[in-house]
Design a protein around this motif. Structure first.
Motif, PDB file in Angstrom:
ATOM      1  N   ARG A  15     -22.702  10.843   9.800  1.00 42.76           N
ATOM      2  CA  ARG A  15     -23.485  11.589   8.806  1.00 42.76           C
ATOM      3  C   ARG A  15     -23.347  13.094   8.998  1.00 42.76           C
ATOM      4  NH1 ARG A  15     -29.077   8.202   8.040  1.00 42.76           N
ATOM      5  NH2 ARG A  15     -29.465   9.854   6.522  1.00 42.76           N
ATOM      6  N   LYS A 209     -29.047   6.208  -0.549  1.00 41.46           N
ATOM      7  CA  LYS A 209     -29.484   5.006   0.189  1.00 41.46           C
ATOM      8  C   LYS A 209     -28.413   3.915   0.125  1.00 41.46           C
ATOM      9  CE  LYS A 209     -34.277   5.619  -0.991  1.00 41.46           C
ATOM     10  NZ  LYS A 209     -35.309   5.200  -1.896  1.00 41.46           N
ATOM     11  N   LEU A 212     -25.549   4.475   2.564  1.00 47.05           N
ATOM     12  CA  LEU A 212     -25.926   4.231   3.966  1.00 47.05           C
ATOM     13  C   LEU A 212     -26.140   2.748   4.224  1.00 47.05           C
ATOM     14  CD1 LEU A 212     -28.275   7.309   4.437  1.00 47.05           C
ATOM     15  CD2 LEU A 212     -26.021   6.960   5.485  1.00 47.05           C
ATOM     16  N   ALA A 213     -26.587   2.017   3.185  1.00 50.46           N
ATOM     17  CA  ALA A 213     -26.777   0.570   3.353  1.00 50.46           C
ATOM     18  C   ALA A 213     -25.416  -0.127   3.435  1.00 50.46           C
ATOM     19  CB  ALA A 213     -27.592   0.014   2.191  1.00 50.46           C
ATOM     20  N   LYS A 215     -22.687   1.106   4.726  1.00 48.96           N
ATOM     21  CA  LYS A 215     -22.013   1.362   6.006  1.00 48.96           C
ATOM     22  C   LYS A 215     -22.946   2.139   6.913  1.00 48.96           C
ATOM     23  CE  LYS A 215     -17.567   2.575   7.887  1.00 48.96           C
ATOM     24  NZ  LYS A 215     -17.462   3.624   8.824  1.00 48.96           N
ATOM     25  N   HIS A 216     -23.303   1.524   8.033  1.00 44.03           N
ATOM     26  CA  HIS A 216     -24.146   2.243   8.983  1.00 44.03           C
ATOM     27  C   HIS A 216     -23.349   3.396   9.587  1.00 44.03           C
ATOM     28  CE1 HIS A 216     -26.832   3.264  12.222  1.00 44.03           C
ATOM     29  NE2 HIS A 216     -25.755   3.283  13.002  1.00 44.03           N
ATOM     30  N   ASN A 218     -23.671   6.725  12.441  1.00 41.31           N
ATOM     31  CA  ASN A 218     -24.460   7.514  13.387  1.00 41.31           C
ATOM     32  C   ASN A 218     -24.749   8.874  12.771  1.00 41.31           C
ATOM     33  OD1 ASN A 218     -24.550   5.542  15.311  1.00 41.31           O
ATOM     34  ND2 ASN A 218     -22.919   6.401  16.583  1.00 41.31           N
TER      35      ASN A 218
END
Ligand SMILES: N[C@@H](CCC(=O)N[C@@H](CS)C(=O)NCC(=O)O)C(=O)O
Length: 240
Positions: A15, A209, A212-213, A215-216, A218
């Motif tokens: 991120r 959102k 991010l859902a 692909k996780h 850090n």
């Protein structure tokens, strides 16, 4: 569809300073090459990548955006460039300046503050992480209250749905979400009506959102980030 030149966005597969740029491009349906640089566990591959100026640009740092003839380093410069390319063209000067301020403060005072805390014991050998966490918690809480007051005065939520998603939306949303994760909900903006409504309902939120859902990621490239976060959370929960 708008006519776009060849576009490549270079950033780590995390991120950090880049996810909100990716998210903006995705939200606007801009066709781009998403060049995600994967770090080795100990980051040992970075020096070699750093020297590839096609990937890291003139400042040899990332994010680096290649947009047709333009080569852009520096996050805030990239964000302003994107607002010029993708944003509304009918904003008056006052609104434009307000957007630049929200973008800058959300980036430097929220996003970068969280990133620096997660890296703090590595960048500042001997750092007292619990004490640093407590100070930052206080400072960010105060800043969120100020943000809420100012966005209320600027009637920020009015018209949010009537303009394209801008950099301020992407960075402020990311900053709020990073604060939630970094401070394990010990810094709350639930009671701050404008920020809470913005986080839940701002026009880009569903895209941010969804990505991010899918692909996780850090928050940072700090080796052992989960342990660093656990130490921060432990100190907030009264641990040592
Ligand atoms: N002022 C730059 C800083 C960029 C920056 O420090 N990027 C980090 C990754 S998030 C980086 O490239 N670090 C590696 C290095 O400095 O060698 C910006 O805001 O874009």
């Amino acid at each position: 569809m708008a006519d776009y030149p060849e576009i490549t966005f270079n950033y780590f597969d995390l991120r950090g300073r880049g996810q909100f740029i990716r998210a903006m491009l995705e939200h606007h349906g801009v066709p781009f090459k998403d060049n995600r640089i994967v770090l080795a566990k100990d980051n040992s591959n970075w020096p070699e990548i750093r020297n590839k100026r096609l990937i890291t640009g003139d400042f040899q740092k990332i994010p680096f955006l290649h947009w047709g003839e333009f080569r852009l380093n520096e996050t805030l410069v990239i964000l302003e460039f994107l607002d010029k390319q993708l944003g509304p063209n009918d904003l008056d000067e006052t609104a434009w300046v307000q957007h630049r301020q929200v973008t800058s403060s959300a980036f430097l005072d929220l996003v970068v503050a969280c990133i620096n805390l997660i890296w703090s014991d590595i960048f500042h050998p001997g750092a007292n992480v619990p004490a640093t966490t407590a100070i930052l918690k206080r400072r960010i809480s105060m800043h969120l209250a100020t943000f809420n007051q100012t966005l209320t005065e600027w009637q920020w939520l009015d018209g949010l749905q009537d303009r394209p998603v801008m950099a301020s939306d992407a960075v402020l949303w990311e900053g709020l979400d990073m604060i939630r994760l970094t401070f394990d909900d010990h810094v709350s903006f639930e009671e701050l009506d404008v920020l809470a409504a913005f986080y839940d309902e701002s026009p880009g939120a569903s895209t941010f959102k969804r990505l991010l859902a899918e692909k996780h990621l850090n928050i940072t490239g700090r080796p052992g980030e989960p342990d660093a976060l656990a130490a921060i959370h432990g100190s907030l929960n009264g641990g040592v």
